[in-house]
Design a protein around this motif. Structure first.
Motif, PDB file in Angstrom:
ATOM      1  N   GLU A   1      74.118   4.067  99.872  1.00 31.67           N
ATOM      2  CA  GLU A   1      74.687   5.250 101.199  1.00 31.67           C
ATOM      3  C   GLU A   1      76.521   4.350 101.206  1.00 31.67           C
ATOM      4  O   GLU A   1      76.483   3.765 101.294  1.00 31.67           O
ATOM      5  N   MET A   2      77.127   6.035 101.107  1.00 35.30           N
ATOM      6  CA  MET A   2      78.610   5.624 101.711  1.00 35.30           C
ATOM      7  C   MET A   2      78.569   5.698 103.150  1.00 35.30           C
ATOM      8  O   MET A   2      77.977   6.208 103.542  1.00 35.30           O
ATOM      9  N   ILE A   3      79.641   5.186 103.759  1.00 35.40           N
ATOM     10  CA  ILE A   3      80.096   4.956 105.157  1.00 35.40           C
ATOM     11  C   ILE A   3      80.593   6.485 105.416  1.00 35.40           C
ATOM     12  O   ILE A   3      79.736   7.304 106.279  1.00 35.40           O
ATOM     13  N   GLU A   4      81.237   7.258 104.892  1.00 31.98           N
ATOM     14  CA  GLU A   4      81.585   8.739 105.736  1.00 31.98           C
ATOM     15  C   GLU A   4      81.857   9.276 103.689  1.00 31.98           C
ATOM     16  O   GLU A   4      81.669   8.970 102.716  1.00 31.98           O
ATOM     17  N   LYS A   5      80.674  10.406 104.060  1.00 30.32           N
ATOM     18  CA  LYS A   5      79.963  10.625 103.109  1.00 30.32           C
ATOM     19  C   LYS A   5      81.388  11.994 103.317  1.00 30.32           C
ATOM     20  O   LYS A   5      80.999  13.222 103.973  1.00 30.32           O
ATOM     21  N   SER A   6      81.596  12.420 101.810  1.00 30.87           N
ATOM     22  CA  SER A   6      82.588  13.723 101.674  1.00 30.87           C
ATOM     23  C   SER A   6      81.166  15.288 101.791  1.00 30.87           C
ATOM     24  O   SER A   6      80.204  14.577 101.706  1.00 30.87           O
ATOM     25  N   ASP A   7      81.718  16.258 101.681  1.00 27.52           N
ATOM     26  CA  ASP A   7      80.258  17.358 101.253  1.00 27.52           C
ATOM     27  C   ASP A   7      81.259  18.318 100.531  1.00 27.52           C
ATOM     28  O   ASP A   7      81.462  19.045 100.445  1.00 27.52           O
ATOM     29  N   THR A   8      81.017  17.560  99.036  1.00 32.39           N
ATOM     30  CA  THR A   8      81.657  18.405  98.419  1.00 32.39           C
ATOM     31  C   THR A   8      80.466  18.442  96.964  1.00 32.39           C
ATOM     32  O   THR A   8      79.782  17.810  96.937  1.00 32.39           O
ATOM     33  N   TYR A   9      80.541  18.826  96.271  1.00 34.80           N
ATOM     34  CA  TYR A   9      79.619  19.499  95.311  1.00 34.80           C
ATOM     35  C   TYR A   9      80.430  20.039  94.187  1.00 34.80           C
ATOM     36  O   TYR A   9      81.506  21.081  94.100  1.00 34.80           O
ATOM     37  N   TYR A  10      79.177  19.748  93.090  1.00 36.68           N
ATOM     38  CA  TYR A  10      79.899  20.470  91.813  1.00 36.68           C
ATOM     39  C   TYR A  10      78.470  20.856  91.226  1.00 36.68           C
ATOM     40  O   TYR A  10      77.630  20.966  90.743  1.00 36.68           O
ATOM     41  N   CYS A  11      78.787  22.793  89.967  1.00 36.42           N
ATOM     42  CA  CYS A  11      78.122  23.218  89.938  1.00 36.42           C
ATOM     43  C   CYS A  11      78.381  22.819  88.204  1.00 36.42           C
ATOM     44  O   CYS A  11      79.390  22.621  87.803  1.00 36.42           O
ATOM     45  N   MET A  12      76.689  22.113  87.907  1.00 30.13           N
ATOM     46  CA  MET A  12      76.706  20.879  86.544  1.00 30.13           C
ATOM     47  C   MET A  12      75.956  22.479  85.328  1.00 30.13           C
ATOM     48  O   MET A  12      75.390  22.425  85.481  1.00 30.13           O
ATOM     49  N   LEU A  13      77.041  22.503  84.683  1.00 32.03           N
ATOM     50  CA  LEU A  13      75.967  23.138  83.391  1.00 32.03           C
ATOM     51  C   LEU A  13      75.810  22.466  82.304  1.00 32.03           C
ATOM     52  O   LEU A  13      76.665  21.688  82.124  1.00 32.03           O
ATOM     53  N   PHE A  14      74.805  22.342  81.839  1.00 30.31           N
ATOM     54  CA  PHE A  14      74.026  21.513  80.723  1.00 30.31           C
ATOM     55  C   PHE A  14      74.239  22.029  79.700  1.00 30.31           C
ATOM     56  O   PHE A  14      73.582  23.241  79.366  1.00 30.31           O
ATOM     57  N   ASN A  15      74.306  21.669  78.497  1.00 32.99           N
ATOM     58  CA  ASN A  15      74.221  21.428  76.970  1.00 32.99           C
ATOM     59  C   ASN A  15      72.486  21.788  76.648  1.00 32.99           C
ATOM     60  O   ASN A  15      71.641  21.123  77.646  1.00 32.99           O
ATOM     61  N   ASP A  16      72.287  23.288  75.479  1.00 42.63           N
ATOM     62  CA  ASP A  16      71.006  23.283  75.163  1.00 42.63           C
ATOM     63  C   ASP A  16      70.720  23.628  73.200  1.00 42.63           C
ATOM     64  O   ASP A  16      72.542  24.339  73.289  1.00 42.63           O
ATOM     65  N   GLU A  17      70.004  23.666  72.757  1.00 47.34           N
ATOM     66  CA  GLU A  17      70.481  23.779  71.842  1.00 47.34           C
ATOM     67  C   GLU A  17      70.368  25.697  71.027  1.00 47.34           C
ATOM     68  O   GLU A  17      70.169  26.236  70.306  1.00 47.34           O
ATOM     69  N   VAL A  18      69.499  26.673  72.432  1.00 49.57           N
ATOM     70  CA  VAL A  18      69.358  27.408  72.637  1.00 49.57           C
ATOM     71  C   VAL A  18      70.186  28.797  72.367  1.00 49.57           C
ATOM     72  O   VAL A  18      70.376  29.981  71.573  1.00 49.57           O
ATOM     73  N   HIS A  19      71.434  28.788  73.503  1.00 50.82           N
ATOM     74  CA  HIS A  19      72.116  29.656  73.572  1.00 50.82           C
ATOM     75  C   HIS A  19      73.909  29.373  72.432  1.00 50.82           C
ATOM     76  O   HIS A  19      74.016  27.880  72.500  1.00 50.82           O
ATOM     77  N   THR A  20      73.550  30.798  72.226  1.00 52.34           N
ATOM     78  CA  THR A  20      75.248  30.101  71.283  1.00 52.34           C
ATOM     79  C   THR A  20      76.569  30.518  72.596  1.00 52.34           C
ATOM     80  O   THR A  20      76.846  30.418  73.452  1.00 52.34           O
ATOM     81  N   TYR A  21      77.719  30.048  71.606  1.00 52.42           N
ATOM     82  CA  TYR A  21      79.149  29.965  72.406  1.00 52.42           C
ATOM     83  C   TYR A  21      79.350  30.743  72.523  1.00 52.42           C
ATOM     84  O   TYR A  21      80.055  30.825  74.186  1.00 52.42           O
ATOM     85  N   GLU A  22      78.979  31.981  72.157  1.00 53.55           N
ATOM     86  CA  GLU A  22      79.826  33.822  73.164  1.00 53.55           C
ATOM     87  C   GLU A  22      78.489  34.332  74.022  1.00 53.55           C
ATOM     88  O   GLU A  22      79.410  34.002  74.956  1.00 53.55           O
ATOM     89  N   GLN A  23      77.395  33.729  73.904  1.00 51.83           N
ATOM     90  CA  GLN A  23      76.659  33.538  75.555  1.00 51.83           C
ATOM     91  C   GLN A  23      77.360  33.071  76.246  1.00 51.83           C
ATOM     92  O   GLN A  23      77.338  33.273  77.680  1.00 51.83           O
ATOM     93  N   VAL A  24      77.820  31.596  76.537  1.00 50.30           N
ATOM     94  CA  VAL A  24      78.338  30.562  77.476  1.00 50.30           C
ATOM     95  C   VAL A  24      79.621  30.918  78.209  1.00 50.30           C
ATOM     96  O   VAL A  24      79.571  30.785  78.894  1.00 50.30           O
ATOM     97  N   ILE A  25      80.087  30.982  76.899  1.00 52.11           N
ATOM     98  CA  ILE A  25      81.709  32.221  77.052  1.00 52.11           C
ATOM     99  C   ILE A  25      81.540  32.929  77.996  1.00 52.11           C
ATOM    100  O   ILE A  25      82.285  33.069  79.290  1.00 52.11           O
ATOM    101  N   TYR A  26      81.012  33.761  77.427  1.00 51.65           N
ATOM    102  CA  TYR A  26      80.818  35.370  78.035  1.00 51.65           C
ATOM    103  C   TYR A  26      80.560  35.053  80.024  1.00 51.65           C
ATOM    104  O   TYR A  26      80.732  35.612  80.569  1.00 51.65           O
TER     105      TYR A  26
END
Length: 1752
Positions: free
Chosen positions: A218-243
């Motif tokens: 646990e941090m003393i000073e906690k910032s309030d920033t988040y990431y929207c994290m996208l994960f890989n899978d073997e189902v979707h194609t490059y084109e779908q992800v880019i679009y």
């Protein structure tokens, strides 16, 4: 870059930089609770360093992490400065004898086929090159990444486990010495502490599930920033992800591509950074957008500090991996820490935690920790064992995680099985201690849950998802294969017990397959839904090797074999227990024998093709015979309990099914059945399917009365009625029966006879016949090569592979075949040795129907060629093993004789019955087999044996009383003379002959020899008759041939007479190109031939009549007639370029008047030489255009030509073309006026020309000033040179249609050459035409020089025609251009050599290509000459221009020649040439202010000058030959000595070129001074700039290494230039310049003319002006590209030892460069035929047109 870093460092928090690693480490050393201290430090600093913004900054993060976080750990671990501590550790450490190098994607790996324990044992390139295996048979593949090098692992290699490098490390010390001894004790303790804390921290943070709190951080000073994290899978194609990303986070396409590439590479990427709300919104958009078809993309909103700690966790794991590299002791400590059980008992160690969490981790994290496991656990032999046990215990969980995992196997921890199970000692330990075999099989069965009522597997429809899941399940079979791949040498009781337990489980699996997918015959209507069959066969294919390996294991131990046999029999009994339900028994009787069986009809009941249990039993039964267990311990075997009818029942049904399918009875069951039958016989499955069914029948027959077997067989084939009822056949063939039924029955009889042949004849498996394994392979090869000669790869495909991917072919191929090397195309072939033909068996059981007929045809043809009898008798066979010995009796059983007799009877009375020749052929073959068998019995007869095989006597006896049918022998003798059986006569004759031989053997010369001679006489006479008949036929054929030949020659003569003029003209045309002597020309034959100048040899005109390929009309080529044209193709070219990096900045403003000598980009014109009327071509082209427009509306595919760019295919040869060249008569004759004035010399001529030019310039200036004044007055004011009339406008001599074609071709050259829009008014058009003419001549001269061919007489006629037309066109083109523009060009061109006051800043003579200058001057000169009426001829001008340019070129050569005086002065002959050259050189030294090097040797200079000027003279000779049509002297048409002198004489130059300077010295000295005073020359001589030196060397493609693996290695070290050190997926090598490119990937796409194109396409525009030749290294394929839409693949120049290419590197044989094939590719490039080659390839193969070449 450095400046950027500076700026970044300043922006970094000062406190971070002020941290001291040493102080922190000291603090830690004194701490009581170290874990707490470290955690606090990390909690405070990690978020300050990592994840500070939307985009990662890896360099900054790594630098700070090393400084603030890892530094203290290293200090703590070493107890001193790590810069000293680590090297000390390394020194103290014994180097490992294991290599352990982890492979990168695409790196070459080597496996030795002779020494590797299995194919997964591989070496890295370095170890391989230093090992003994490079001399062995090896396989080369490219790694998919992730495995490691097995060098030094003694269990992986039968011999040579070490390379030279690692051999040194195998010291004498005891293997089991504890590596911790090497480390100081306090260090051991510190290492434990720090490893335990960091490893635990990394594992905790990576397996942490909560999204916004942390484990103990646990941090003393906690910032309030988040990431929207996208994960890989073997189902979707490059084109779908880019679009989706573009919509979700409003980014550009480029950014989206960047995101997608990173996600694909690392497994995850943050796509948004900000507060929770902001990130969550992006998440919902992505989920909503991707959940329509499949499951949505995985997205998480994560707190930035969690992401920071995870990033550092990965960094820590990498750090641990590198630290343990310093010392084995540290490696051992890390292994202990990782495998230590935690407080929670089972599965609580850190390693277990990570493994079991594997499927939830992202790709990047998995890669990192797998690498760590490899470099730690798998490199430490003690812990490898412990890890293997943990892995085996968790096997089921890991596998079921993998089934649900959305990543491929190579990213799953399950993939480590290949590293563990393939180690023989580990595999055996896991079998005995962890019962691994049973575990794997049980896990496998659990995943295939669908069963039918009888408990057999049932598969759903084979959808893509099904196939995906099923592929996952199959990886379990692979694991089972790994466990079994190395066979045990000694067995412990434990191993026996556990193996048999595993065998039980395996039988359970097979039991679920026995009878799966049963089918019933469709009657009446076609099947509606094709039933599912693929899954079952895929399963069978995957299991084939495992089944074979199980049998191999059983064969190694007698106890195991006996137990396995009993178990298998029990399971088979269980499968058969429901066998007789509802099927009534019936009795069959025939020939006095009767047998009881059940009523069963294959064509009515259910039948299945899957019988693995029966087939396994058959395999084990053969092993009983092979290992002789059957004879040693008969009492232990349940052989008496066997019920042969039960054993044969199912395999027989299966074979009957095949026969009925072949007879067309199952047509309505659709393709699924056809496919099943195909695979049943296919080489991938047959070993454990079809072959074993035959074995099972052989087993059955050897244990029962053959008569009973045959009756059951007739009954199953549904033929019992036909053979058991006398005269059934007659009734059957009467009119009322159905044609189809008759046909079906015939086929079934043929198939049944074939089956009997196989049962008796197939005894080449060890255990059935007395043979060994190599005999079996030899026989397979002999029969494959009997069809036709085959390449090595085809043969390998036709032979079954064992578990090590070996076929065993190489060991025997030399004995049975000879190898023929390939030529420039094609591949090496094996041909059967003639002495092996006697082993050919027409009814070989692995032939498909097509192969059988091909083989029969080929073998008969061979015999006819060798003048032998064309019979194909059955070959002699090896004897059966004792267990199968009684099999042969089937041939002499009563039922068999009855069947043979019946069929022969039908053949004798051939009109009354339905029978077929194939049936008879099979019967004859069976009789032949029986005779061979009896002959062998008699020959091997020993005293006490009685011959029980008496076939000859049985066939000599006539039938029994009621029917009194004749004996088989008698029928054969009748058939021998039957007219309707021509084909089989040879065979019948062979049978009768063999019969007599046997009779002889039997009587053993005891009885009177009378009877015998009788038979022989019959035979002899018939043979004589036969001979006479053949002779007569041959005579008739000969007469017929002669008659035809006579007719043909008569027709030829007639044709020649009719078309006399045509032939005359063709002969004349040939003459022009080959010899200077013309029958119809008044040239004195011995006169010196001169190509130009006033002395030019006069050539009489001869008519040129040509035919249009479109309308077939003939027409003479005349000035005023309709135009005739040649199809031509113009392209930009860099083939001669010495500087590929030059680009035209702005083509609209670029002035191409002077060509630089680096020829950076030229315009090449080629033609296929086919002639059309211009109007015919126009019509044809319009039609092509119209068709293209219609096609575009219909389908959106490219054609191989681009109509919008004016491309079309030549109507005759389909060669790609983009314009047409008009055919013209020699143009110079039209403009030449008679020479009346005396010969002017060069000096006078230059003066005259300068005056004329001056006048033109004045007129032009004035013309601009005043247009009003009367022209004639002006003319009077100017002092005009004598006879010069600048107001004269020459008349154009050409017809309208020719003028139009001149413009068409000129404009096309301009458009292509400058890449601009066509504009026929542009003054640059004529320049481009002259340039194309010059460049094309230069390329052809280079090709001829490189091939050492003489200049004339060796060009193909299409090139000859092309050059003739091109030169004539270029000479005539000025007539359709603006006269003043051409005159202007001439003035500027001449000014570069003879300066005038108007033209300033022209290029220096070092920067002008003299041949281009010559062509342009000569071809633009008529525009001046036409206004000159002083009586000087055109030829004189040509000569002076030529001399002037030649002299400029000589100065060019002397200035740039780098003469090294390398001690070759011995030839200093001081001839006049050398003295003269030296004088000239010294004059040059004066002019250049003595900046030139002093050279004293004239010989060197003269040699250099001759060599340097040769290409120019050769090009000029070609040019003037085509321009003026003077034939070349015969001396230049051969490669002789004195070429230089002959060329000089043809070009009217003095042999001593320096004479030119002496003759015209007055003007030339001033000119030379002028040339040398140019500032560029001073810069060059001072070494400030570069210049081309002469003679220019020919460009060649790059040098390729001899061994292909060097290229693979080079490519594996190549990383994509755009995506930070990432390995390129498709590294591609440009063969022109040697650049490696990252092809076919989003990362390296660039924009070109508004379109995204791949790296290769972009490169072709910079390197080859649109044309490229590449080698795709991973595929081993050559790629030709031209423009954006054209491309094709071409066979690579690398061949294996068998003369074959290996595109796709599938076979892995070592590949070496074939120089001839590489030369062929180089020649295509030099001849500018790449585009044409692509055109032909695309026309031939339509699939090539659909490929998006621009993305490569």
């Amino acid at each position: 870059m450095a400046a950027d870093l500076e700026a970044e460092v300043q922006a970094i928090d000062k406190t971070l930089l002020e941290c001291s690693a040493e102080e922190i480490a000291v603090k830690w050393l004194q701490a009581n609770d170290l874990q707490k201290e470290v955690y606090q430090h990390l909690a405070y600093y990690v978020p300050k360093i990592y994840c500070r913004g939307p985009n990662p900054a890896p360099q900054r993060e790594d630098m700070l992490a090393q400084h603030v976080l890892l530094g203290p750990m290293e200090w703590y671990l070493c107890g001193e400065d790590p810069a000293f501590g680590f090297p000390k550790l390394e020194q103290a450490n014994k180097p490992s004898h294991l290599c352990g190098r982890v492979f990168k994607v695409g790196e070459p790996t080597y496996s030795c086929r002779d020494c590797a324990v299995d194919p997964t044992c591989v070496l890295c390139m370095e170890c391989f090159l230093g090992s003994i295996h490079r001399e062995h048979r090896y396989r080369m593949t490219t790694s998919g990444g992730g495995g490691f090098c097995d060098c030094g692992d003694t269990e992986a290699w039968k011999e040579g486990p070490y390379c030279q490098k690692h051999e040194l490390n195998t010291s004498e010390t005891a293997e089991e010495e504890d590596p911790l001894v090497q480390l100081p004790e306090d260090m051991v303790a510190r290492a434990y502490n720090i490893f335990a804390i960091t490893f635990k921290y990394a594992v905790d943070i990576l397996t942490w599930e909560k999204e916004n709190e942390l484990p103990g951080l646990e941090m003393i000073e906690k910032s309030d920033t988040y990431y929207c994290m996208l994960f890989n899978d073997e189902v979707h194609t490059y084109e779908q992800v880019i679009y989706t990303l573009q919509k979700a986070v409003n980014c550009t396409q480029k950014e989206a591509i960047g995101f997608a590439t990173t996600v694909d590479r690392d497994g995850r990427r943050s796509v948004r950074y900000g507060d929770f709300q902001y990130c969550d919104q992006a998440k919902s958009v992505i989920v909503r957008n991707t959940s329509r078809q499949t499951k949505p993309l995985k997205v998480q909103v994560m707190h930035s500090s969690i992401v920071a700690h995870q990033s550092f966790g990965l960094k820590l794991l990498t750090w641990l991996g590198s630290v343990i590299g310093y010392s084995d002791g540290l490696r051992r400590i890390l292994c202990q820490v990782g495998l230590q059980e935690g407080p929670d008992g089972e599965n609580s160690s850190l390693v277990d935690k990570l493994m079991l969490y594997d499927s939830k981790l992202w790709k990047g994290a998995r890669n990192v920790y797998h690498q760590l496991f490899m470099s730690s656990l798998l490199m430490d032999l003690k812990y490898k064992k412990l890890f293997a046990i943990r892995f085996a215990r968790n096997y089921e969980r890991l596998q079921s995680d993998f089934m649900k995992d959305d990543h491929d196997r190579e990213f799953s921890i399950a993939d480590l099985s290949i590293q563990i199970f393939t180690v023989p000692s580990l595999a055996r330990m896991l079998i005995t201690e962890e019962n691994l075999m049973t575990t794997i099989i049980k896990t496998f069965m659990d995943h295939l849950r669908h069963r039918d009522v009888q408990g057999r597997f049932q598969f759903e429809r084979y959808t893509a998802l099904q196939a995906f899941k099923f592929r996952r399940v199959q990886s379990l079979i692979l694991d089972l294969k790994y466990v079994l791949i190395s066979k045990p040498t000694e067995w412990s009781d434990d191993l026996r017990h556990k193996f048999l337990e595993g065998f039980d489980a395996f039988l359970e699996l097979l039991k679920c397959m026995q009878g799966m997918d049963p089918i019933t015959r469709q009657v009446g209507q076609h099947i509606e839904m094709e039933p599912e069959w693929e899954a079952a066969f895929t399963l069978q294919m995957k299991l084939t090797l495992v089944i074979s390996m199980m049998q191999d294991w059983c064969a190694l131990d007698e106890k195991v074999l006996i137990e396995a046999y009993k178990k298998c029999l029990t399971v088979l009994m269980q499968c058969h227990s429901g066998f007789t339900d509802g099927e009534q028994p019936i009795v069959l009787s025939m020939c006095g024998h009767s047998v009881e069986t059940i009523r069963y009809c294959v064509s009515q009941e259910k039948v299945s093709i899957h019988l693995p249990v029966s087939r396994l039993l058959a395999g084990l039964h053969v092993l009983l015979s092979k290992t002789e267990v059957a004879y040693k311990f008969p009492e232990l075997l349940p052989l008496s309990e066997l019920s042969p009818p039960m054993l044969i029942e199912h395999p027989l049904r299966c074979l009957v099914l095949c026969a009925q399918v072949h007879a067309g009875m199952w047509r309505r069951n659709g393709f699924s059945l056809v496919n099943q039958i195909y695979y049943y016989h296919n080489v991938k499955c047959r070993r454990e399917m079809f072959d074993k069914d035959i074995v099972m029948l052989q087993t059955g027959v050897s244990m029962m009365d053959p008569n009973h077997f045959l009756m059951i067989m007739l009954s199953r084939f549904e033929l019992y009625q036909i053979f058991s009822t006398p005269d059934y056949g007659k009734r059957f063939s009467s009119e009322n029966t159905n044609k189809d039924v008759v046909q079906q029955n015939n086929t079934l009889i043929e198939e049944m006879l074939y089956l009997i042949i196989m049962i008796v004849g197939e005894r080449f498996s060890p255990g059935i016949g007395q043979v060994n394994a190599t005999d079996e392979i030899k026989r397979e090869i002999i029969h494959q090569l009997s069809i036709r000669p085959m390449a090595h790869s085809e043969l390998v495909k036709a032979l079954p592979e064992d578990e090590n991917r070996e076929t065993g072919m190489e060991s025997v191929i030399e004995e049975v075949a000879c190898f023929k090397k390939p030529g420039l195309t094609g591949r090496g072939l094996y041909e059967l040795k003639p002495e092996c033909a006697k082993n050919f068996n027409l009814y070989f059981y692995h032939f498909s129907r097509a192969e059988q007929s091909k083989a029969e045809e080929a073998q008969r043809k061979l015999k006819r060629q060798n003048r032998e009898d064309t019979a194909l008798p059955p070959p002699a066979l090896p004897p059966f093993c004792p267990l199968f010995a009684s099999l042969v009796n089937i041939l002499q059983s009563d039922v068999m004789l009855c069947i043979m007799g019946t069929i022969l009877q039908w053949a004798v009375e051939h009109n009354g019955y339905a029978w077929s020749e194939a049936m008879l052929q099979r019967v004859l073959h069976l009789i032949g087999m029986a005779l061979q068998e009896e002959k062998q019995h008699l020959e091997n007869l020993s005293e006490e044996n009685v011959v029980t095989f008496s076939f000859t006597q049985k066939i000599s006896k006539p039938g029994e009383a009621p029917s009194n049918s004749p004996s088989i022998l008698a029928m054969l003798e009748t058939l021998q003379n039957a007219p309707h059986l021509e084909v089989h006569k040879d065979m019948i004759r062979w049978i009768l002959k063999t019969f007599n031989t046997i009779k002889k053997l039997r009587e053993n010369s005891s009885t009177s020899p009378v009877a015998e001679t009788e038979g022989n006489i019959v035979e002899e006479s018939s043979r004589d008759k036969d001979k006479a008949e053949r002779k007569r036929k041959a005579e008739i054929a000969r007469l017929r041939r002669e008659k035809i030949m006579a007719q043909m020659s008569e027709m030829q003569r007639h044709f020649i007479n009719e078309n006399k003029e045509l032939f005359q003209q063709t002969l004349e045309e040939l003459d022009t190109s080959t010899s200077g002597v013309h029958e119809n020309s008044p040239v004195i034959s011995d006169a010196k031939l001169t190509a130009l100048g006033p002395e030019q040899t006069r050539v009489a005109e001869h008519r040129q009549v040509v035919m249009c390929i479109l309308c077939q009309e003939e027409q003479e080529v005349k000035v005023d007639s309709r135009a005739m044209v040649l199809a031509a193709f113009i392209q930009r070219s860099t083939v001669l370029s010495k500087n590929r990096n030059k680009t035209i900045p702005d083509p609209e403003k670029y002035d191409p008047l002077f060509m630089h000598p680096d020829l950076s980009c030229g315009t090449h014109t080629g033609s296929c030489g086919h002639i059309m009327h211009a109007h015919c071509w126009q019509r044809y082209f319009d039609a092509v255009q119209a068709k293209e427009q219609r096609r575009q509306q219909r389908l959106r595919v490219h054609t191989s030509y681009d109509v919008e760019n004016g491309e079309f295919l030549c109507p005759l040869c389909e060669c790609l073309s983009n314009t047409v060249i008009p055919l013209l008569p020699p143009p110079r004759v039209l403009f030449n006026r008679l020479d009346v004035s005396g010969q002017s010399n060069l000096t006078q001529w230059i003066k005259t020309m300068s005056q004329q030019i001056k006048v033109l310039y004045l007129l032009r200036d004035e013309g601009c000033a005043s247009k009003s004044e009367d022209n004639s007055e002006k003319m009077d004011q100017l002092q005009l040179p004598e006879g010069f009339r600048p107001d004269f406008k020459p008349k154009n001599p050409y017809s309208e249609s020719i003028k139009e074609m001149l413009t068409t071709f000129g404009t096309a050259t301009y458009k292509v050459g400058l890449k601009v829009h066509p504009n026929e008014e542009d003054p640059r058009v004529p320049i481009m035409c002259w340039g194309s003419c010059a460049y094309t001549i230069q390329t052809i001269e280079r090709i001829l020089a490189d091939e050492d061919k003489p200049l004339f007489g060796h060009l193909p006629c299409r090139q000859d025609d092309c050059l003739t037309s091109l030169t004539r066109f270029a000479a005539a083109h000025w007539t359709v251009s603006s006269l003043s523009a051409v005159q202007g060009h001439f003035c500027t061109l001449l000014a570069s050599l003879v300066p005038n006051e108007k033209n300033g800043n022209l290029p220096c003579i070092l920067d002008i290509d003299m041949f281009h200058l010559l062509v342009s001057l000569v071809l633009s000169f008529p525009a001046m000459h036409c206004q000159d009426f002083s009586g000087v001829s055109l030829g004189t001008g040509d000569l002076h221009l030529f001399h002037l340019v030649t002299m400029a070129h000589i100065i060019q050569i002397l200035l740039t020649s780098s003469t090294e005086e390398n001690g070759m002065d011995q030839e200093n002959t001081n001839s006049e040439e050398e003295v003269a050259v030296l004088t000239l050189y010294k004059f040059l030294c004066q002019c250049t202010g003595s900046a030139l090097k002093e050279i004293s040797s004239g010989w060197h200079l003269w040699r250099n000058l001759k060599a340097g000027i040769m290409p120019f003279l050769r090009c000029s000779a070609l040019f003037f030959h085509y321009l003026n049509g003077v034939p070349a002297p015969s001396e230049i048409q051969v490669n002789g000595t004195n070429q230089f002198e002959h060329l000089c004489s043809y070009l009217s130059l003095p042999n001593n070129l320096t004479c030119l300077f002496q003759e015209n010295s007055e003007i030339l000295n001033t000119l030379i001074e002028g040339w040398c005073s140019n500032s560029e020359i001073k810069r060059y001589l001072e070494g400030k700039r570069h210049a081309i030196s002469y003679a220019r060397e020919s460009n060649k493609l790059i040098d390729l290494p001899d061994d292909y693996s060097c290229l693979i290695n080079q490519a594996s070290n190549f990383s994509c230039p755009k995506s930070g050190g990432d390995k390129s997926r498709a590294p591609t090598l440009c063969l022109v310049c040697g650049t490696m490119l990252c092809s076919q990937s989003y990362c390296c796409q660039t924009e070109l003319e508004g379109e995204d194109v791949g790296a290769c396409t972009a490169h072709t525009y910079t390197c080859g002006s649109g044309v490229g030749i590449f080698l795709r290294v991973r595929e081993c394929q050559v790629l030709f590209l031209a423009g954006k839409t054209k491309g094709c693949f071409y066979p690579p120049p690398y061949l294996d030892d068998y003369g074959e290419t290996d595109q796709g590197l599938r076979r892995g044989n070592p590949l070496h460069l074939c120089k001839e094939r590489f030369k062929k590719i180089q020649k295509l490039w030099q001849q500018h035929s790449i585009t044409e080659e692509i055109g032909h390839a695309q026309e031939a193969n339509q699939t090539l047109v659909g490929i998006d070449w621009q993305h490569l």
